[in-house]
Design a protein around this motif. Structure first.
Motif, PDB file in Angstrom:
ATOM      1  N   LEU A 158       0.835  -1.203   0.000  1.00 30.84           N
ATOM      2  CA  LEU A 158       0.000   0.000   0.000  1.00 30.84           C
ATOM      3  C   LEU A 158       0.873   1.258   0.000  1.00 30.84           C
ATOM      4  CD1 LEU A 158      -2.825  -1.085   2.486  1.00 30.84           C
ATOM      5  CD2 LEU A 158      -2.994  -0.843   0.009  1.00 30.84           C
TER       6      LEU A 158
ATOM      7  N   LEU B 254       2.077   1.822  -3.470  1.00 28.66           N
ATOM      8  CA  LEU B 254       1.027   2.418  -4.298  1.00 28.66           C
ATOM      9  C   LEU B 254       0.927   3.919  -4.027  1.00 28.66           C
ATOM     10  CD1 LEU B 254      -2.032  -0.018  -4.271  1.00 28.66           C
ATOM     11  CD2 LEU B 254      -0.939   0.966  -6.284  1.00 28.66           C
ATOM     12  N   ALA B 255       0.971   4.283  -2.761  1.00 28.61           N
ATOM     13  CA  ALA B 255       0.876   5.700  -2.393  1.00 28.61           C
ATOM     14  C   ALA B 255       2.016   6.489  -3.022  1.00 28.61           C
ATOM     15  CB  ALA B 255       0.895   5.847  -0.873  1.00 28.61           C
TER      16      ALA B 255
ATOM     17  N   GLN C  19       3.504   5.819  -5.681  1.00 27.00           N
ATOM     18  CA  GLN C  19       3.320   5.923  -7.130  1.00 27.00           C
ATOM     19  C   GLN C  19       2.397   7.081  -7.517  1.00 27.00           C
ATOM     20  OE1 GLN C  19       2.088   2.151  -8.773  1.00 27.00           O
ATOM     21  NE2 GLN C  19       3.826   1.092  -7.876  1.00 27.00           N
ATOM     22  N   VAL C  20       1.448   7.407  -6.649  1.00 33.76           N
ATOM     23  CA  VAL C  20       0.527   8.491  -7.015  1.00 33.76           C
ATOM     24  C   VAL C  20       0.951   9.833  -6.453  1.00 33.76           C
ATOM     25  CG1 VAL C  20      -1.462   6.947  -7.255  1.00 33.76           C
ATOM     26  CG2 VAL C  20      -1.104   8.157  -5.110  1.00 33.76           C
ATOM     27  N   SER C  21       1.778   9.840  -5.409  1.00 33.37           N
ATOM     28  CA  SER C  21       2.144  11.100  -4.791  1.00 33.37           C
ATOM     29  C   SER C  21       3.450  10.968  -4.024  1.00 33.37           C
ATOM     30  CB  SER C  21       1.035  11.558  -3.835  1.00 33.37           C
ATOM     31  OG  SER C  21       1.450  12.671  -3.107  1.00 33.37           O
TER      32      SER C  21
END
Lengths: 423, 423
Positions: B50, B53-54, B56-58
């Motif tokens: 997780l 993933l975080a 990767q977006v910010s």
């Protein structure tokens, strides 16, 4: 300043790239001067992966815990989406269904929304935030347990929030460009519909169109929330679903909105039923007691010699086993001879409010099927819909034939005959 | 009937098999006549995935959303665990931190528990359920936002719930057999400790022992909740941490509880500080203002000729950059010559309440290090602990030498000399 509710499905936020693309689109709407509420589904295959995990630990996962599990999916996508938006320099806050005030009944896995109290969403908007809300989930009024709304539940969340917040529009972003006159995978010449009435959309959804679910459209009609179905990839204008076409939408009332098909149903025939009052009732009581929803029902004309008749009905294939079991159990009470089960059927439906005032539609429909050599097994009609059951194998050809006959093909000159141009 | 709180870490519930194994262990405790509350962490690598993933977006995920994201992990594991228990024929309900009444402050990513109001847990237990609670998470008192407790937070959740429910014991299940006299990866002859006092455990945790976090032990001591650290794989008796040894535990008071080491710190030396009142204060004010926690501090004897001195301190490597920046910024105010940064250090600590009354311990400690040719750079002591800083490369050898010298080796005859047998 308007208030817009946007909903993004799992395919739109399948990975980090998708989330960033969606974030840009959301920020665009905000920059255009709107207050923006976003409802988001779980990323791509997350829900399926969670279901698989559940099956690994338990063959019959309990409803309450299953809902707790599945709601983790939206929790992930909504938090990531809020981060991505903040990374673009805009304020965003994510909210669970419970935090957003989505109150449901206690039926786990397919709860119904009974109230929406979006106080925290309103506050977040008033403070200048974009509000991100988990789709598909709520909290039960009685037990305060987490619930899920069942298949397509995120669309319903979006419409319900739009209603509670008195939004101007509920935009449903998906991986297709809108609602089509037929499934484009079957009919290459299917046309995107610019505007469709709630009524016609309800019939299409009930007849197998997958773009919007029946429940969601029903909710939107009840609260008169226009829905705009559009692609999160192309950004083009999609299909508006509302009571009346809006200003720049094509106002020409077409007779036929579209052709839907459905191959997810099966047919049960109860053979040799005594043709006397109460027999049909006892059959459908047995089915209802097993909590099975049926679709079409047809009773054959009784053969005078025997005094026996056959009753056929259709139902989702997934309920087939349960229905047969329920009927077998009640066989001695009902008194029929035998059961036949057929899951190789398909349903083709023609939908359009215009057929109310155009008596030629039914005849043209059957002629088209006949010309395509398609045999009809059952027929069912409503004021604005005709449905027939055929062999499943015949469905693609039948849909194309009907689509062409009613001038729905995108480059057909016959479009004028039965209306429907420019939709 | 007793009330037991059990906590299972991510490695214990890493996959479906792990979850099923843990479910059996929980049911066993229930069958033994206990009311059982289970605190569970996220499955295996879920949290890391997780976080990835975080990222990767910010690049800088916001605290509130980051917490919302991470808490999805426990939501998955707790729901699956409840399903697995129900599948064994026992009733179980899962609860989020918020539902379990874990109230925290509003510091996202490392919130502190300020109250626990486990009304729903109590009700679930009274109704005969096993209660499964998400570790690591709570809800902030002020904003009602979801918070996380930071690293090792699930242990703290377990102890806090045990305190609020007045549990007999808080069992912390992990992937090792208990607390050892030294890290078994470094010292092969390390011995499992049967019982250890809260005080000694606190010093071990502060000195680098990873099995229990300082915060968790502190909480347990404050509310006098015995902790039993044990393996979720072997099922053997592990290590009891409490005020007093219980009935069947070895009551012999050992002088030394164990040897801890820590290579996660770095050393900052402020060179050429004017040796006058207030200089040290201004240095550590600059560090404190940057919200950096430091560990050891040493000031050299001033060189009479120059009137200048050096001040060294240790701090987590992760804070090194921030500390150097803060000091450079304050350089003109403080008036030092230069800064030195060294992240190749290690700390070795000897912990034991017995050293209060055994003056020979310090001497024996330094003799052991000297015999092992280990050079000492800094020294710091408390009533029940001696710590030294050495080169990082020397740490393994130093730990082994001290462990042997104090008779802690599992088959050493010298065990008797400094006590510590049978722990």
């Amino acid at each position: 300043m308007g208030l817009v509710v946007q909903k993004y499905g799992g395919s739109s936020v399948a990975d980090a790239e998708g989330i960033k693309r969606v974030a840009k689109r959301i920020v665009e709407a905000k920059k255009n001067g709107n207050q923006v509420v976003v409802v988001v589904s779980a990323m791509g295959d997350t829900t399926d992966e969670l279901i698989e995990l559940a099956e690994q630990v338990s063959p019959m996962p309990a409803g309450r815990e299953f809902d707790m599990l599945l709601t983790a999916g939206e929790r992930i996508s909504m938090a990531l989406l809020a981060m991505a938006i903040k990374n673009l320099g805009h304020e965003a806050q994510s909210f669970t269904g419970s935090q957003a005030g989505v109150i449901t009944d206690s039926v786990h896995n397919k709860a119904r929304i009974i109230d929406v109290t979006p106080g925290r969403i309103r506050t977040a908007l008033d403070e200048g935030n974009i509000a991100i809300v988990a789709g598909f989930q709520g909290v039960s009024q009685d037990s305060k347990d987490i619930t899920t709304l069942g298949r397509g539940g995120s669309d319903t969340t979006a419409v319900a929030l739009a209603a509670a917040l008195d939004a101007e529009v509920c935009e449903i972003y998906t991986d297709v460009d809108g609602v089509f006159t037929a499934d484009p995978r079957v009919v290459k010449k299917a046309r995107k519909i610019d505007w469709i009435s709630f009524e016609d959309m309800l019939e299409l959804a009930a007849s197998g169109s997958k773009v919007l679910l029946h429940r969601c459209v029903e909710y939107a009609r009840r609260y008169n929330i226009p829905i705009h179905v559009r692609s999160s990839f192309s950004g083009l204008q999609g299909t508006w679903v509302s009571n009346e076409p809006q200003g720049d939408q094509n106002v020409e009332q077409a007779i036929i909105s579209g052709v839907a098909h459905d191959t997810s149903e099966a047919k049960v025939t109860v053979v040799g039923v005594p043709d006397k009052p109460g027999e049909a009732a006892s059959i459908f009581r047995a089915i209802a007691d097993a909590e099975i929803n049926i679709d079409m029902v047809v009773q054959n004309v009784s053969a005078a010699a025997t005094g026996l008749t056959d009753i056929s009905f259709t139902l989702p294939k997934t309920e087939g086993r349960k229905a047969i079991d329920a009927l077998e159990k009640a066989k001695s009470v009902i008194g029929f001879e035998s059961l036949r089960y057929d899951d190789q059927i398909g349903k083709i439906s023609l939908v359009g409010a215009g057929m109310k005032t155009n008596p030629g539609v039914t005849a043209a429909f059957f002629e088209a099927l006949s010309d395509a050599q398609v045999n009809i097994e059952l027929i069912s009609t409503s004021e604005i819909r005709i449905s027939v059951v055929t062999r499943a194998d015949d469905v693609p050809e039948a849909v194309r034939a009907v689509h062409t006959a009613f001038g729905l093909d995108s480059d057909s000159d016959e479009a004028v005959v039965y209306g429907g141009t420019g939709r």
